[in-house]
Design a protein around this motif. Structure first.
Motif, PDB file in Angstrom:
ATOM      1  N   SER B 118       0.810  -1.219   0.000  1.00 25.97           N
ATOM      2  CA  SER B 118       0.000   0.000   0.000  1.00 25.97           C
ATOM      3  C   SER B 118       0.842   1.267   0.000  1.00 25.97           C
ATOM      4  N   ILE B 119       2.091   1.148   0.409  1.00 33.21           N
ATOM      5  CA  ILE B 119       2.945   2.338   0.485  1.00 33.21           C
ATOM      6  C   ILE B 119       3.036   3.035  -0.874  1.00 33.21           C
ATOM      7  N   PHE B 120       2.907   2.261  -1.941  1.00 32.75           N
ATOM      8  CA  PHE B 120       3.097   2.862  -3.266  1.00 32.75           C
ATOM      9  C   PHE B 120       1.840   3.558  -3.769  1.00 32.75           C
ATOM     10  N   ASN B 121       0.817   3.586  -2.935  1.00 31.57           N
ATOM     11  CA  ASN B 121      -0.377   4.337  -3.280  1.00 31.57           C
ATOM     12  C   ASN B 121      -0.357   5.764  -2.742  1.00 31.57           C
ATOM     13  N   TYR B 122       0.834   6.183  -2.288  1.00 30.65           N
ATOM     14  CA  TYR B 122       1.007   7.578  -1.873  1.00 30.65           C
ATOM     15  C   TYR B 122       1.815   8.316  -2.935  1.00 30.65           C
ATOM     16  N   PRO B 123       1.559   9.603  -3.102  1.00 28.40           N
ATOM     17  CA  PRO B 123       2.247  10.355  -4.157  1.00 28.40           C
ATOM     18  C   PRO B 123       3.648  10.813  -3.732  1.00 28.40           C
ATOM     19  N   THR B 124       4.532  10.961  -4.701  1.00 25.35           N
ATOM     20  CA  THR B 124       5.840  11.584  -4.442  1.00 25.35           C
ATOM     21  C   THR B 124       5.746  13.035  -4.898  1.00 25.35           C
ATOM     22  N   LEU B 125       5.863  13.969  -3.955  1.00 28.47           N
ATOM     23  CA  LEU B 125       5.538  15.361  -4.249  1.00 28.47           C
ATOM     24  C   LEU B 125       6.744  16.270  -4.420  1.00 28.47           C
ATOM     25  N   THR B 126       7.892  15.873  -3.874  1.00 23.81           N
ATOM     26  CA  THR B 126       9.109  16.660  -4.094  1.00 23.81           C
ATOM     27  C   THR B 126      10.264  15.696  -4.311  1.00 23.81           C
ATOM     28  N   PHE B 127      11.420  16.236  -4.705  1.00 24.70           N
ATOM     29  CA  PHE B 127      12.553  15.347  -4.925  1.00 24.70           C
ATOM     30  C   PHE B 127      13.043  14.729  -3.614  1.00 24.70           C
ATOM     31  N   ALA B 128      12.762  15.384  -2.489  1.00 26.67           N
ATOM     32  CA  ALA B 128      13.150  14.796  -1.202  1.00 26.67           C
ATOM     33  C   ALA B 128      12.425  13.472  -0.967  1.00 26.67           C
ATOM     34  N   ASP B 129      11.261  13.309  -1.571  1.00 30.78           N
ATOM     35  CA  ASP B 129      10.541  12.043  -1.424  1.00 30.78           C
ATOM     36  C   ASP B 129      11.378  10.875  -1.926  1.00 30.78           C
ATOM     37  N   VAL B 130      12.187  11.129  -2.936  1.00 30.23           N
ATOM     38  CA  VAL B 130      13.060  10.073  -3.464  1.00 30.23           C
ATOM     39  C   VAL B 130      14.008   9.588  -2.365  1.00 30.23           C
ATOM     40  N   GLY B 131      14.580  10.554  -1.620  1.00 28.53           N
ATOM     41  CA  GLY B 131      15.485  10.182  -0.544  1.00 28.53           C
ATOM     42  C   GLY B 131      14.758   9.484   0.594  1.00 28.53           C
ATOM     43  N   VAL B 132      13.585   9.999   0.926  1.00 27.72           N
ATOM     44  CA  VAL B 132      12.849   9.421   2.051  1.00 27.72           C
ATOM     45  C   VAL B 132      12.339   8.023   1.702  1.00 27.72           C
ATOM     46  N   ILE B 133      11.970   7.813   0.467  1.00 26.20           N
ATOM     47  CA  ILE B 133      11.567   6.458   0.074  1.00 26.20           C
ATOM     48  C   ILE B 133      12.749   5.509   0.221  1.00 26.20           C
ATOM     49  N   GLY B 134      13.923   5.953  -0.214  1.00 27.92           N
ATOM     50  CA  GLY B 134      15.095   5.100  -0.062  1.00 27.92           C
ATOM     51  C   GLY B 134      15.372   4.801   1.406  1.00 27.92           C
ATOM     52  N   TRP B 135      15.304   5.835   2.215  1.00 26.53           N
ATOM     53  CA  TRP B 135      15.650   5.660   3.631  1.00 26.53           C
ATOM     54  C   TRP B 135      14.575   4.866   4.376  1.00 26.53           C
ATOM     55  N   LEU B 136      13.332   5.351   4.348  1.00 25.42           N
ATOM     56  CA  LEU B 136      12.291   4.730   5.172  1.00 25.42           C
ATOM     57  C   LEU B 136      11.643   3.526   4.493  1.00 25.42           C
ATOM     58  N   VAL B 137      11.228   3.694   3.265  1.00 26.63           N
ATOM     59  CA  VAL B 137      10.480   2.616   2.615  1.00 26.63           C
ATOM     60  C   VAL B 137      11.411   1.436   2.312  1.00 26.63           C
ATOM     61  N   ASP B 138      12.572   1.724   1.745  1.00 28.25           N
ATOM     62  CA  ASP B 138      13.499   0.625   1.493  1.00 28.25           C
ATOM     63  C   ASP B 138      14.064   0.079   2.798  1.00 28.25           C
ATOM     64  N   GLY B 139      14.219   0.957   3.795  1.00 29.88           N
ATOM     65  CA  GLY B 139      14.671   0.480   5.101  1.00 29.88           C
ATOM     66  C   GLY B 139      13.669  -0.493   5.705  1.00 29.88           C
ATOM     67  N   ALA B 140      12.402  -0.142   5.636  1.00 30.45           N
ATOM     68  CA  ALA B 140      11.365  -1.045   6.146  1.00 30.45           C
ATOM     69  C   ALA B 140      11.324  -2.329   5.321  1.00 30.45           C
ATOM     70  N   ALA B 141      11.487  -2.172   4.017  1.00 27.07           N
ATOM     71  CA  ALA B 141      11.471  -3.357   3.150  1.00 27.07           C
ATOM     72  C   ALA B 141      12.617  -4.293   3.520  1.00 27.07           C
ATOM     73  N   ILE B 142      13.775  -3.719   3.809  1.00 28.23           N
ATOM     74  CA  ILE B 142      14.913  -4.577   4.155  1.00 28.23           C
ATOM     75  C   ILE B 142      14.634  -5.330   5.455  1.00 28.23           C
ATOM     76  N   CYS B 143      14.046  -4.632   6.440  1.00 28.10           N
ATOM     77  CA  CYS B 143      13.693  -5.327   7.687  1.00 28.10           C
ATOM     78  C   CYS B 143      12.771  -6.507   7.418  1.00 28.10           C
ATOM     79  N   ASN B 144      11.827  -6.286   6.527  1.00 28.74           N
ATOM     80  CA  ASN B 144      10.906  -7.363   6.171  1.00 28.74           C
ATOM     81  C   ASN B 144      11.603  -8.467   5.401  1.00 28.74           C
ATOM     82  N   GLN B 145      12.546  -8.080   4.560  1.00 24.64           N
ATOM     83  CA  GLN B 145      13.065  -9.018   3.565  1.00 24.64           C
ATOM     84  C   GLN B 145      14.254  -9.831   4.045  1.00 24.64           C
ATOM     85  N   VAL B 146      15.067  -9.261   4.918  1.00 21.97           N
ATOM     86  CA  VAL B 146      16.249 -10.012   5.347  1.00 21.97           C
ATOM     87  C   VAL B 146      15.861 -11.375   5.946  1.00 21.97           C
ATOM     88  N   PRO B 147      14.844 -11.424   6.814  1.00 17.34           N
ATOM     89  CA  PRO B 147      14.476 -12.749   7.326  1.00 17.34           C
ATOM     90  C   PRO B 147      14.004 -13.701   6.222  1.00 17.34           C
TER      91      PRO B 147
END
Lengths: 109, 328, 301
Positions: B118-147
């Protein structure tokens, strides 16, 4: 990385009417090593499979040579054959070099 | 083959015991092994959803590809979007070892019968969103995925090893971008804080509902498809992220966030689960446009894919019948 | 909200457990994850060789760099719109190659003219009329057939040019060209393969492919039309006409397609892309490319 679809119970469905057939990809990581199965992809023909394998599986310098083969061209052993196939070699300990006692002071052997 | 099918048709005590023993021994189930139907179905659903997420996940960041404000950032972002397509491909291939076809899964995605994160149903509104997606969204994904690298199903586990390695670049580039912006102008710092404010809660919701509301967790854990509960992973993510936020100099938008000395972790507030429910049910800001884009690409590309099939068939028809020659 | 403390397992630190998965039979060696990323300019002297006119070299590098940058931007527009997922990966690779060439060439331009302008100064802060790319690379993507036709023309011509430029007296331009030869060879193979598939696929795809070629062909001539800077600082592009047309003709013949018989796209007052006179498509492309950078003058990204 993933097994061939030929390796799944639905292997016969590889290359369905709607999509491109499935190919298995093997990469030689560097000279002197075997090609290793790294995954699969879909392609309409062999050449497309080779190019797509290059783009998908070697985008971080992972290899120096590629093989692709249609998944449905692979003949695989089944889990039920595991015992007749692989058990018989389990007791042939004499095939292993450690089976033989050689005195420690004999050189180069 | 025949015996394998019989073993699956009849609930074969021996096969089931063998399956249980392999899973209990932390070994891997491989595609041709007998497995319970529900195990197969669970994996297909989970891997397909995961693959769809990678593909749909290209869109929010892809939105900034043409506007990336430096050529270096443009190259990084393009490589990242490309990795996501690659990850989707690895995962679809893993799903296909379970006896489904990628074309079927794509149909289910574009007809709304299978979900993506569902995270991808939110809009990216500024270029900072690119960084925050990498940090938070990919960070959360890694927590989910490493196990999942130790998941009991071999092809999925192996796909995850490769994906996690590549994903760690994604998280780091995101954090590095944010560090650069935080050292930049006042406007850039405001962009970062605004993006963090918008993405923090959706990121926490990426771990799914709380354990009490997650009926399938126990079974997935018994099957070693899942290793940790949703709440455990969410806690781990928060504990990992808070010091990173402090280092960055941004505020996480949760007034209840505080260090709990007693248990050695961060306490945090409850996400708005009704929002997650709404987004899952298609009422997020971008659900329609995300699926529509994927559908359009798939449908617009149909004539191209068909042409390739037709071309291959013509070339195959021209080939001499080598099998007969080889048979002699 | 009360949370259980996450149990201590090997998953606790994500990077640690990634490192762990590197060892053992399922580890790094298994995936053959490559490491050797070569800097294309490693060991190349960036000092301007004596006898070379810096302004001419800079103008020439801008021409080639702008070609690569603008076409990369068009390829990037395909992202999430490709006809199949495997093609997403392939098109991104082409875009990354061109973007890499553009960065090296723009950087070289900023060095050669002595202004010290960076790749980003040149990409984000020039006006439309200061861009020196040929018009071929700036027209909108059209359908997959048009994009493939454009790519085929560009890759064939640029590959031939880079081959000649690998012997250029400027060591940086020579190094970029030497690397570019390999990249363009792959782009050409990719475009050729799709031209054959579409041209000799279904009746519908053949029609689309022919239409794509017909639409893009008027832009080909500009690739062979010399600007004075090209004659002074580089390779006379007229030399490329014959071998490129022969190569294209062979591909189209094999695909069952017809070499379009269309006049070249007219210049304006005798001037076209190399003079900074473009189609209407370049303005919006650059507006999009530059919008964020220009909204934050002086910012670092």
């Amino acid at each position: 990385m993933t097994e061939s679809k030929a390796d799944s119970k639905a292997g016969s469905k590889a290359g369905s009417k709607t999509g491109w057939p499935l190919y298995e990809v093997f990469v030689r990581p560097r000279r002197g090593l075997n090609h290793v199965h790294v995954g699969s992809l879909h392609a309409a023909d062999d050449r497309m499979a080779l190019l797509a394998a290059r783009d998908l599986y070697t985008r971080r310098n992972e290899g120096v040579s590629l093989w692709v083969v249609r998944s449905d061209a692979i003949t695989a052993s089944t889990p039920d054959e595991r015992d007749p196939f692989f058990e018989p070699s389990g007791d042939k300990v004499y095939r292993h070099p450690t089976f033989y006692d050689i005195p420690e002071d004999v050189p180069h052997i | 083959m025949v015996t394998a099918e019989v073993a699956e048709a009849v609930p074969d005590r021996t096969a089931e015991e063998r399956f249980e023993a392999v899973v209990a021994a932390e070994q891997r189930i491989e595609p041709r092994d007998w497995m319970p139907d529900a195990y197969r179905a669970t994996l297909i659903r989970q891997i397909a959803q995961h693959a769809h997420s990678e593909i749909i996940g290209m869109q929010p960041e892809g939105n900034w590809l043409t506007r990336a404000p430096s050529l270096r950032r443009k190259a990084i972002l393009l490589a990242k979007a490309q990795d996501e397509a690659g990850h989707g491909l690895y995962l679809y291939a893993a799903a296909e070892t379970l006896g489904v076809d990628r074309a079927e899964l794509t149909e289910k995605l574009i007809s709304g019968r299978q979900k993506y994160s569902s995270i991808f149903n939110y809009p990216t509104l500024t270029f900072a969103d690119v960084g925050v997606i990498g940090w938070l969204v990919d960070g959360a994904a890694i927590c989910n995925q490493v196990p999942l690298c130790r998941c009991s199903y071999g092809p999925y586990a192996r796909a995850m090893v490769r994906i996690c390695k590549e994903e760690s670049f994604h998280q780091r580039q995101g954090y590095e971008l944010l560090m650069t912006l935080m050292r930049g102008t006042e406007a850039q710092r405001r962009m970062v804080q605004d993006a963090v404010d918008r993405w923090w809660w959706p990121s926490l919701m990426m771990f799914g509902p709380s354990d009490a509301e997650s009926p399938n967790t126990a079974r997935s854990m018994a099957w070693r498809i899942k290793r940790h509960t949703n709440d455990e992973l969410r806690q781990r993510f928060v504990d990992m992220t808070v010091p990173q936020a402090q280092h960055l100099g941004v505020t996480l938008p949760d007034p209840e966030l505080r260090w709990n000395e007693e248990r050695g972790g961060w306490d945090f507030g409850e996400p708005d689960w009704s929002e997650l429910t709404r987004v899952i049910h298609g009422q997020g800001p971008c659900n329609t446009q995300r699926v529509e884009r994927r559908r359009a690409a798939h449908e617009d590309g149909a004539w191209v894919r068909e042409a390739a099939v037709a071309y291959a068939a013509k070339r195959a028809a021209e080939q001499p019948h080598t099998e007969e020659e080889n048979g002699k | 909200m009360q949370h259980r403390t996450a149990s201590t397992t090997e998953d606790d630190h994500v990077y640690l457990s990634l490192a762990e998965s590197d060892s053992g039979p399922e580890g790094e060696g298994r995936w053959a994850y490559g490491t050797g990323f070569a800097d294309p300019l490693l060991g190349v002297d960036t000092a301007l060789p004596p006898g070379l006119d810096g302004d001419d070299l800079a103008a020439y590098c801008l021409m080639l760099g702008d070609d690569a940058l603008v076409l990369a931007q068009r390829l990037i527009e395909w992202c999430t719109r490709a006809p199949e997922l495997e093609e997403e990966v392939a098109l991104a690779n082409l875009g990354l190659d061109l973007l890499g060439q553009a960065r090296l060439l723009l950087t070289r331009a900023g060095q050669a003219d002595g202004t010290g302008r960076t790749e980003d100064d040149l990409a984000y802060w020039r006006e439309d009329h200061e861009f020196r790319n040929v018009r071929l690379v700036e027209t909108p993507n059209g359908d997959f057939a048009y994009s493939i036709a454009r790519l085929l023309l560009f890759a064939t011509a640029r590959g031939a040019l880079y081959e000649a430029l690998a012997a250029h007296p400027d060591p940086v331009l020579a190094a970029v060209a030497a690397r570019g030869v390999k990249e363009l060879a792959y782009h050409r193979e990719y475009a050729t393969a799709w031209t054959l598939r579409l041209g000799d696929g279904t009746p519908y795809s053949a029609q689309r492919m022919q239409a794509g070629l017909d639409a893009v062909w008027p832009l080909l001539e500009e690739l062979f039309t010399a600007h004075p800077v090209e004659l002074r600082a580089g390779v006379d592009p007229a030399r490329l006409r014959e071998p490129v047309l022969r190569s294209l003709g062979a591909v189209l013949a094999e695909a069952g397609l017809t070499v379009p018989d269309v006049p070249p796209l007219a210049p304006v007052l005798g001037r076209a892309g190399r003079h900074g006179v473009h189609t209407e498509a370049l303005g919006p492309l650059l507006a999009e490319l530059q919008v964020v950078a220009r909204a934050h003058p002086g910012a670092t990204w």
